[in-house]
Design an enzyme around this catalytic site. Structure first.
Site, PDB file in Angstrom:
ATOM      1  N   SER A 126      77.995  -9.461 -67.549  1.00 41.77           N
ATOM      2  CA  SER A 126      77.478  -9.998 -66.295  1.00 41.77           C
ATOM      3  C   SER A 126      78.045 -11.407 -66.089  1.00 41.77           C
ATOM      4  O   SER A 126      79.245 -11.574 -66.015  1.00 41.77           O
ATOM      5  CB  SER A 126      75.953  -9.971 -66.298  1.00 41.77           C
ATOM      6  OG  SER A 126      75.435 -10.184 -65.015  1.00 41.77           O
ATOM      7  N   ASP A 128      75.688  -0.284 -60.050  1.00 35.45           N
ATOM      8  CA  ASP A 128      75.218  -1.616 -60.424  1.00 35.45           C
ATOM      9  C   ASP A 128      74.717  -2.355 -59.187  1.00 35.45           C
ATOM     10  O   ASP A 128      75.415  -2.459 -58.181  1.00 35.45           O
ATOM     11  CB  ASP A 128      76.352  -2.401 -61.075  1.00 35.45           C
ATOM     12  CG  ASP A 128      75.868  -3.620 -61.833  1.00 35.45           C
ATOM     13  OD1 ASP A 128      74.911  -4.267 -61.364  1.00 35.45           O
ATOM     14  OD2 ASP A 128      76.422  -3.918 -62.897  1.00 35.45           O
ATOM     15  N   HIS A 154      73.460  -1.767 -63.662  1.00 34.03           N
ATOM     16  CA  HIS A 154      73.721  -3.002 -64.391  1.00 34.03           C
ATOM     17  C   HIS A 154      73.305  -2.906 -65.854  1.00 34.03           C
ATOM     18  O   HIS A 154      73.940  -3.484 -66.724  1.00 34.03           O
ATOM     19  CB  HIS A 154      72.984  -4.159 -63.722  1.00 34.03           C
ATOM     20  CG  HIS A 154      73.520  -5.504 -64.078  1.00 34.03           C
ATOM     21  ND1 HIS A 154      74.800  -5.924 -63.742  1.00 34.03           N
ATOM     22  CD2 HIS A 154      72.969  -6.529 -64.767  1.00 34.03           C
ATOM     23  CE1 HIS A 154      74.987  -7.158 -64.182  1.00 34.03           C
ATOM     24  NE2 HIS A 154      73.906  -7.544 -64.807  1.00 34.03           N
TER      25      HIS A 154
END
Length: 712
Positions: free
Chosen positions: A566, A651, A686
């Site tokens: 991330s 995501d 995610h």
């Protein structure tokens, strides 16, 4: 912004394979990489024009056959390039899974008249949620078997389970797409039947009203995915008739809800990067309207906790590292009546508090290490809780009742599996309720953990947590080094235990966590010095830690591997642009790499919430600074390390097209034949795959990628 005329190419032409300098020769399979078409797209801001040849890869609907075909081609390429590692992946999977207790249960947490817990068994991927009359499990009742609910879905996730005040109704959210958009379901625990109520498009966050006939939830914007509206739903009515009780107009704020410990109030939390506040609603009144606890102010961050008629306020008001104040409910709005309970200290950050009828327990961080203190409210007498390791992670959880006689914490270190511990509030007597079991031949005495300080290029001391197998490590610069980093949003990654990590340590890896700027490991100033116009400190710290660890003999200079996800994926992108020669291999998971374009597009989920973290590129100073480090924009013609990039098609935080574009551009620009592998989970978001064992596949893939590189 001006788009040039797209080049019309078929899905087949998208997958043109090139055997030029993108062919990988350092592995077992000689197959060419997928080469993406280029469609120039011009973007002009502040007099600067960028041309993005891969902008076409964005499809918010995730249905474009050309894009899906390219993702599948990348997956096929990755699979073929790593086919010779399948046996190693399977071995790693079995090792990691083999350390996990298949039949396990949590330590139940008391809430009202019941103790709530969860358990897993056999090869089941999901938890079964239960409750019982006591900690021992008397008259245990199954509330929800997620395995049954997940059977018909490739992905399945439930939000926090919330039980009504009369203990008869269970509300929870379910997400089957991994976009973190939940549909709320309500189950009657007395009959086992579901109510007809079905509330869609929510954050999954639920708070019950006290008369059990209504609840509050948060509606998400379907485009930006921001939770911004708080609704009140009356049981038995259609969602279309739900009452909007609060709407967040400022897109820089996240909204979530909770309940006071005494159940008298519903809290609406307003949270941005640089400001936090609370509105309150009477939980007994089905027609109540929210009121601000105090007016919101820029740069003021506070949270509240209620005890009797007093509010305790954790605030950064005249306190960089926060302090604790107290005020009578009747004088909340007048800060002159706020009384100091825990003063501010320059080098100590107040991180958390929890209140009991007669005690205050507070958690602080000093020089990166956690301290937990118990204070008796009537006398002010205090004592500190005792922890055995010099570097560890500890935190309070599950302390839902005001009349508890003890405080519960979790505890772990890099060599110590996690424990659930209760400390008596009167004398600190410790009771270990559970210790994580690690199956196999694990012995914590075989591993050594260190905490060192590395001097960065500007003189700042960066903490680093290290762990290694004592019999497989020599401080002579011969061991492989696995370095992890994040460094954003003030998130602090403490030195915790990992069963999967043992597969690296037992193979001679040294594992390092670089506590770089952008976290709050050394307090709030450590965070402030790693965001917006100081963001490059984050990247520099990581590189400087790598150099120092090699210089000090913790890792071989040609066996260094780096990992981040991330915002940590952004870190990886910036690091390999700056110092690619330092790393043999890099894994970048769900990476946020197209910083400038994303932060200029308010339609992309979460963008406006991030201005206080990265800056607003609509302002030239921030635009120029972001552009100078944005991994996608700064890709250049140079040799890059071996790279494994992963993402999820659905995501909701970092859109799939960011890593997709980045990989395409890297293929175009990189000058060597190191591996560049891109894997997209076509079902996940995610957080990756759902299920406790499915996730191990991702870890096994990453570990196999690195271990295989060592053997070449």
């Amino acid at each position: 912004m001006k788009a040039l005329k797209p080049i019309a190419l078929s899905a087949l032409s998208l997958l043109v394979l090139s055997a030029c300098n993108n062919t990988q020769n350092n592995n077992k399979t000689d197959i060419a990489a997928p080469i993406a078409k280029k469609v120039p797209f011009e973007m002009t801001h502040h007099g600067n024009t960028r041309v993005d040849n891969y902008y076409w890869m964005r499809d918010d609907e995730r249905k474009d056959p050309e894009i899906l075909a390219h993702l599948e081609a990348e997956n096929s390429y990755t699979e073929q390039k790593l086919k010779h590692t399948e046996a190693l992946q399977a071995q790693l999977f079995d090792e990691i899974k083999g350390r996990i207790v298949k039949d396990d249960q949590s330590v139940p947490v008391k809430q009202g008249d019941y103790f709530y817990g969860s358990e897993v068994s056999g090869d089941n991927e999901y938890s079964v949620y239960t409750r019982a009359k006591d900690l021992a499990g008397t008259d245990k009742q199954v509330l929800l078997d997620v395995n049954e609910l997940a059977k018909a879905h490739d992905y399945f996730s439930v939000s926090t389970l919330t039980v009504s005040e009369n203990d008869n109704l269970l509300a929870y959210g379910e997400d089957t797409l991994s976009r973190r958009i939940y549909t709320i379901r309500i189950k009657d625990l007395t009959t086992g039947e579901y109510l007809k109520d079905k509330i869609e498009g929510t954050s999954g966050n639920i708070v019950w009203g006290n008369d059990n006939t209504f609840l509050y939830y948060i509606k998400k914007d379907p485009q930006t995915l921001l939770g911004y509206q708080v609704y009140r739903h009356v049981l038995g009515t259609d969602q279309s008739s739900d009452e909007l009780v609060y709407e967040e107009k400022n897109k820089a704020y996240y909204t979530y809800i909770s309940k006071s410990k005494d159940s008298s109030l519903v809290y609406i939390h307003h949270s941005s990067t640089e400001a936090r506040g609370v509105s309150i609603i009477d939980a007994n009144d089905a027609k109540a309207k929210p009121t601000r606890f105090i007016p919101r102010e820029d740069k003021h961050e506070y949270s509240i906790a209620k005890l009797n008629n007093d509010f305790y306020i954790t605030t950064n008001l005249d306190a960089v590292n926060f302090r604790l104040m107290k005020v009578d409910a009747s004088k909340v709005g007048d800060k002159a009546h706020w009384q100091e309970v825990i003063p501010a200290r320059d080098n100590v950050k107040l991180e958390d508090i929890t209140l009991f009828d007669n005690h205050l327990v507070y958690q602080e961080r000093e020089n990166g290490l956690t301290n937990v203190t118990v204070r008796k409210l009537d006398s002010g007498k205090e004592f500190n809780l005792d922890f055995k390791d010099t570097a560890f992670a500890a935190g309070m959880y599950g302390n839902n009742e005001l009349d508890n006689a003890s405080v519960r914490l979790y505890y772990t270190s890099m060599t110590t599996p996690s424990s659930v511990i209760e400390y008596a509030l009167e004398d600190g007597k410790k009771t270990v309720l559970k210790e994580q079991k690690v199956l196999g031949d694990f012995n914590s005495d075989n591993y050594v953990s260190e905490r060192i300080m590395v001097t960065a290029r500007d003189g700042k001391k960066v903490p680093v947590s290290l762990v290694y197998h004592k019999d497989k490590f020599k401080k002579d610069g011969t061991n492989p080094l696995y370095q992890y980093g994040y460094g954003s949003y003030g998130a602090t990654f403490d030195p915790t235990f990992s069963t999967s990590r043992l597969s690296l340590l037992d193979r001679g890896f040294v594992y390092a966590i670089a506590h770089i700027r952008g976290s709050q490991m050394l307090g709030r100033p450590w965070y402030e010095d790693g965001k917006k116009l100081t963001k490059k400190n984050t990247f520099n710290d990581f590189v400087d830690v790598t150099k120092a660890l090699v210089e000090q003999g913790y890792g071989a200079k040609d066996k260094v591997f780096a990992v981040g996800g991330s915002a940590g994926g952004l870190l990886m992108g910036a690091v390999i642009n700056q110092a690619p020669e330092l790393y043999r291999g890099v894994a970048s998971h769900v990476p946020f790499v197209d910083v400038v374009t994303t932060m200029l597009d308010e339609s992309i989920p979460l963008t406006t919430n991030e201005y206080d973290e990265w800056g607003n590129p609509n302002e030239k100073a921030y635009y120029d600074y972001m552009l100078s480090y944005s991994p996608y924009d700064q890709v250049k013609r140079q040799a890059y390390p071996n790279l494994l990039v992963t993402t999820g098609l659905h995501d909701s935080q970092v859109q799939y097209f960011e890593p997709m574009k980045w990989v395409a551009k890297l293929r175009e620009y990189k000058t060597n034949d190191n591996l560049l592998l891109f894997k997209t989970d076509m079902e996940a978001g995610h957080g990756g795959a759902s299920g406790r064992f499915k996730r191990i596949n991702d870890t096994a893939l990453e570990y196999a990628f690195f271990i295989d590189l060592l053997e070449q």
